[in-house]
Design an enzyme around this catalytic site. Structure first.
Site, short mmCIF file in Angstrom:
data_model
loop_
_atom_site.label_atom_id
_atom_site.label_comp_id
_atom_site.label_asym_id
_atom_site.label_seq_id
_atom_site.Cartn_x
_atom_site.Cartn_y
_atom_site.Cartn_z
N SER A 13 0.60 -0.90 0.35
CA SER A 13 -0.18 0.04 -0.25
C SER A 13 1.33 1.31 0.21
O SER A 13 2.17 1.16 0.51
CB SER A 13 -0.86 0.33 1.20
OG SER A 13 -1.59 1.09 1.72
N ASP A 14 0.12 2.62 -0.41
CA ASP A 14 1.49 3.08 -0.46
C ASP A 14 0.22 4.89 -0.25
O ASP A 14 -1.35 4.93 -0.86
CB ASP A 14 1.81 3.29 -1.32
CG ASP A 14 3.09 4.80 -1.73
OD1 ASP A 14 3.78 4.11 -1.04
OD2 ASP A 14 2.72 5.84 -2.00
N THR A 15 0.50 5.80 -0.14
CA THR A 15 -0.19 6.91 0.59
C THR A 15 0.57 8.74 0.02
O THR A 15 1.63 8.48 0.41
CB THR A 15 -0.77 6.93 2.21
OG1 THR A 15 -1.71 5.46 2.29
CG2 THR A 15 -1.83 8.50 2.30
#
EC number: 3.6.1.9
Length: 195
Positions: free
Chosen positions: A75-77
């Site tokens: 995941s990445d934000t």
């Protein structure tokens, strides 16, 4: 099959624990992927965050050779303000710059999630609108002095002190924290149907 979270984020670990399936023996291991997070000159913010989530999942899969049938979640934000990508600040001055930009503005938080077992790959992108109140220089200095912004996209954590700056949110709170729970559960369910 074993679940693996390709992340060093304590927030993602906590959120993934919340996304567990009560009817299954759901647990997960952690691996720390190391990828180049430099944006490519030709990619949009959406493409960038989706690529990072996928690369983290793929790097996590490569690190999971000791795991039987690993299912790896990456995941990445990112925070996007008027087309400008705000990742994690490189130092305190960078954090202050980001917070000054966000002051009194509405920005978009994009969190991408990718799940792979090497044969099947599923991904989702979650977009959330966040509006900040006006921040004084003293507000920014005190917050940056707390150390909290230094490992967070956009230099704030909505789940802690940074939440005091949020006037409104439209979308997924958990995505702003770092892992959209609804979308993550969807990915886990898709993977279970295909294995």
């Amino acid at each position: 099959m074993a679940w693996v979270l390709a992340s060093t984020s304590p927030r993602r670990k906590e959120l993934l624990a919340q996304a567990g399936f009560s009817h299954l023996d759901f647990s997960f291991q952690l691996v720390a992927p190391n990828i180049d997070e430099t944006p490519l000159s030709t990619e949009t913010a959406e493409q960038y965050v989706c690529r990072l989530a996928l690369e983290k999942a793929q790097a996590g899969l490569a690190l999971s050779s000791h795991v039987v049938k690993p299912q790896v979640l990456g995941s990445d934000t990112i925070v996007v303000l008027n087309g400008l990508i705000l990742g994690k600040p490189i130092d305190q001055n960078d954090a202050k710059r980001m917070l000054a930009l966000l002051s009194g503005q509405t920005h978009e938080v994009m969190t991408a999630v990718a799940l792979t077992d090497g044969e099947h790959t599923f991904n989702r992108l979650c977009r959330t609108q966040v509006s900040f109140c006006e921040l004084s220089a003293a507000d920014i200095d005190a917050y940056v002095g707390s150390g909290e912004p230094m490992d967070k996209a956009g230099a704030y954590g909505i789940q802690a002190l940074g939440g005091c700056f949020v006037k409104s949110i439209t979308g997924s709170y958990s995505a702003v924290v770092g892992l959209p729970l609804v979308e993550t559960r969807e990915l886990l369910a898709c993977m279970m149907q295909h294995t």
